[in-house]
Enzyme design. Structure first.
Site, PDB file in Angstrom:
ATOM      1  N   GLU A   1       3.116   1.736  -4.026  1.00  0.00           N
ATOM      2  CA  GLU A   1       4.059   1.078  -4.933  1.00  0.00           C
ATOM      3  C   GLU A   1       5.384   1.825  -5.031  1.00  0.00           C
ATOM      4  OE1 GLU A   1      -0.047  -0.245  -6.152  1.00  0.00           O
ATOM      5  OE2 GLU A   1       0.888   1.693  -5.716  1.00  0.00           O
TER       6      GLU A   1
ATOM      7  N   PHE B   1      -9.885  -1.775 -18.296  1.00  0.00           N
ATOM      8  CA  PHE B   1      -9.735  -1.232 -16.950  1.00  0.00           C
ATOM      9  C   PHE B   1      -8.309  -1.454 -16.435  1.00  0.00           C
ATOM     10  CE2 PHE B   1     -10.085  -1.958 -12.283  1.00  0.00           C
ATOM     11  CZ  PHE B   1     -10.405  -0.656 -11.925  1.00  0.00           C
ATOM     12  N   GLN B   2      -7.692  -0.391 -16.006  1.00  0.00           N
ATOM     13  CA  GLN B   2      -6.323  -0.386 -15.469  1.00  0.00           C
ATOM     14  C   GLN B   2      -5.293  -0.900 -16.480  1.00  0.00           C
ATOM     15  OE1 GLN B   2      -6.331  -2.288 -11.538  1.00  0.00           O
ATOM     16  NE2 GLN B   2      -6.724  -0.300 -10.603  1.00  0.00           N
TER      17      GLN B   2
ATOM     18  N   LYS C   1      -2.527 -10.990 -17.016  1.00  0.00           N
ATOM     19  CA  LYS C   1      -3.193 -11.763 -15.955  1.00  0.00           C
ATOM     20  C   LYS C   1      -3.411 -13.219 -16.358  1.00  0.00           C
ATOM     21  CE  LYS C   1      -7.323 -11.743 -13.029  1.00  0.00           C
ATOM     22  NZ  LYS C   1      -8.558 -11.000 -12.650  1.00  0.00           N
TER      23      LYS C   1
ATOM     24  N   MET D   1      16.653  22.960   0.633  1.00  0.00           N
ATOM     25  CA  MET D   1      17.573  23.160  -0.481  1.00  0.00           C
ATOM     26  C   MET D   1      16.984  24.114  -1.519  1.00  0.00           C
ATOM     27  SD  MET D   1      20.593  22.277  -1.650  1.00  0.00           S
ATOM     28  CE  MET D   1      21.114  20.639  -1.127  1.00  0.00           C
TER      29      MET D   1
END
Length: 519
Positions: free
Chosen positions: A50, A112-113, A162, A470
């Protein structure tokens, strides 16, 4: 017409002119994904992470000037977007992110999630939404694109449960925008523009400091007109590179911590500093009490909160650069400043950038100079963050508008692979080169699979020195060469890695091999 919430999202995206979406499906957003086949106008590119989706949407937006779009599911899918959202927010990049959320009845139950992504992203989005009914979706998407792309651009997140994707409702797309609390100032105040023109007329040693706002506003022609009409040297911030051609005689390059001494000296010796669409970042100013103390200052920016935040100014002008510069140019008189322009040229001669030493050793600067010559300074260059990023800014001659894409404010390593992908998808007509460090490249190199799968022809120049360069340089300068946790002894063979993804790879060890590898 009656549609599901998922169909409403797709219909709304099409109404907003969206052509490409980057993302990964998951449980909470699956009803939206199952709707995508009904909308062949929406091209979905399945990324490998993602974070890659959000950086790709960012690169697409910077390359095209249109909002980039990313999808992700709830929980870790949404939180994996956070680095990319932060990167876009810091650099004022328009993006619209759609995330799935657990069902409405489960919100707040630690399902969940489940993650409160609107709460998490509140400080790093221009605005965000939690949509609780399907019929809200058209207005929310319409508002999201408007907010993301107007005023000071930025990312907007739309979180949709959802079951809202599955809910039926009446689809009505708004015919007009109604946001009474959101009215960005576009046209600068006429009195302030008159004051600015007067200061320019009275100054003997003016300097323009052009920032990312010139690119966002597409005020290229207006900047050129002001510089040439009033004979004013143009210094560009890092993200302002590409707002003014590097090969123009009035171009002075990038100042500050990683810039050219002559550009910083020009600012220091100026009696007027005209700051255009930039925020006086600490990498430019250093100690603000010592920055440009010899000059009066004009600051033009669309975000009023940036004016006076870091540096006091004499003439503040709030608004969009393009119409303001157009109005300013009408008042500025043609002027010749032969002595000042020549003095700046002398500064360039007397305080040059450290160019490649006269050696047979293969140095990164040589690679970037060769890349600049062989592309005639007309490729889109996408970098990660680190030494290679600054070498690209210093040694590539950017001749075209909006030709450098890089993470400025957030300094996000790993940006270079997915952002280059997004830029190439947005500008298939352009050659896109990603200049990468070996450290940052490995953070998101899984997106090579996405590039290969979709036949996206990005070219990569990996500056492989086996270090976090760097950071190591800072350890050398500030920590008495105490090199802690900055060396890589386990880098992969990048040529074999390319081959594993079905991508051509070439190893360059000698200066004589650089040209053939680029071509």
């Amino acid at each position: 017409m009656q549609l599901t919430g998922g169909q409403m999202v797709c219909e709304s995206l099409i109404r907003e002119g969206v052509e490409v979406i980057f993302g990964i499906p998951g449980g909470a957003i699956l009803p939206l994904y199952q709707t995508l086949p009904e909308y062949p106008k929406l091209r979905h590119i399945l990324t490998r992470h993602e974070q890659g989706a959000s950086h790709a949407a960012d690169g697409y937006a910077r390359a095209t000037g249109r909002p980039g779009v990313a999808f992700a599911t709830s929980g870790p899918g949404a939180t994996n977007l956070v680095t990319g959202i932060t990167t876009a927010y810091m650099d004022s990049v328009p993006m619209v992110i759609v995330t799935g959320q657990v069902g409405r009845n489960a919100i707040g139950s630690d399902a969940f999630q489940e993650t409160d992504i609107t709460g998490i992203t509140l400080p790093i989005t221009k605005h965000n939404y939690l949509v609780m009914t399907a019929e809200e979706i058209p207005a929310v998407i319409n508002e999201a694109f408007h907010i993301a792309s107007t005023g000071r651009p930025g990312p907007v997140l739309v979180d949709i449960p959802k079951d809202v994707f599955e809910e039926m409702g009446e689809f009505e797309y708004p015919e007009k925008m109604d946001l009474p609390g959101y009215k960005p100032t576009i046209h600068g105040h006429p009195n302030q523009i008159r004051k600015a023109a007067k200061l320019i007329e009275e100054s003997e040693r003016p300097v323009i400091l052009a920032g990312h706002g010139v690119i966002i506003s597409k005020a290229y022609d207006q900047l050129m007109e002001l510089a040439e009409k009033a004979q004013i040297p143009v210094v560009t911030t890092f993200l302002g590179i590409g707002s003014f051609p590097d090969d123009h005689f009035l171009s002075v390059g990038m100042p500050g911590m990683h810039g050219a001494a002559y550009a910083s000296l020009a600012i220091d010796q100026a009696d007027l500093l005209i700051a255009l669409g930039m925020r006086f970042d600490d990498r430019i100013t250093g100690d603000t009490s010592k920055f440009a103390v010899n000059s009066k200052k004009i600051h033009i920016d669309i975000d009023p909160s940036e004016i006076g935040k870091n540096i006091p100014v004499d003439v503040p002008i709030v608004g969009d650069l393009k119409p303001i510069l157009k109005a300013l140019n009408e008042r500025v008189k043609p002027t010749t400043r032969v002595d000042w322009v020549q003095h700046v040229e002398d500064l360039k001669r007397d305080h040059p950038l450290m160019h490649e030493r006269d050696t047979d050793e293969l140095l990164p600067q040589h690679i970037i100079q060769q890349l600049s010559e062989l592309t005639d300074g007309r490729a889109i260059i996408v970098t990660g963050v680190g030494q290679h990023q600054m070498w690209a800014a210093q040694h590539y001659t950017f001749k075209e508008q909006c030709s450098l894409i890089s993470s400025g404010g957030a300094g996000t390593m790993g940006f270079e692979v997915p952002a280059a992908m997004g830029a190439q998808v947005g500008r298939p007509d352009k050659v896109v080169w990603s200049i990468a460090g070996d450290g940052g490249f490995q953070m998101t190199m899984s997106e090579l699979a996405t590039l290969a799968e979709n036949k996206i022809p990005v070219k990569f120049a990996i500056i492989n020195n086996g270090f976090l360069g760097m950071v190591r340089q800072w350890q050398q300068i500030f920590y008495k060469k105490s090199y802690v946790a900055t060396g890589y002894s386990g880098n992969p063979d990048f040529v074999k890695l390319a081959d594993a993804f079905g991508i051509y790879g070439a190893r360059v060890k000698e200066k004589s091999q650089v040209k053939s590898a680029i071509l």
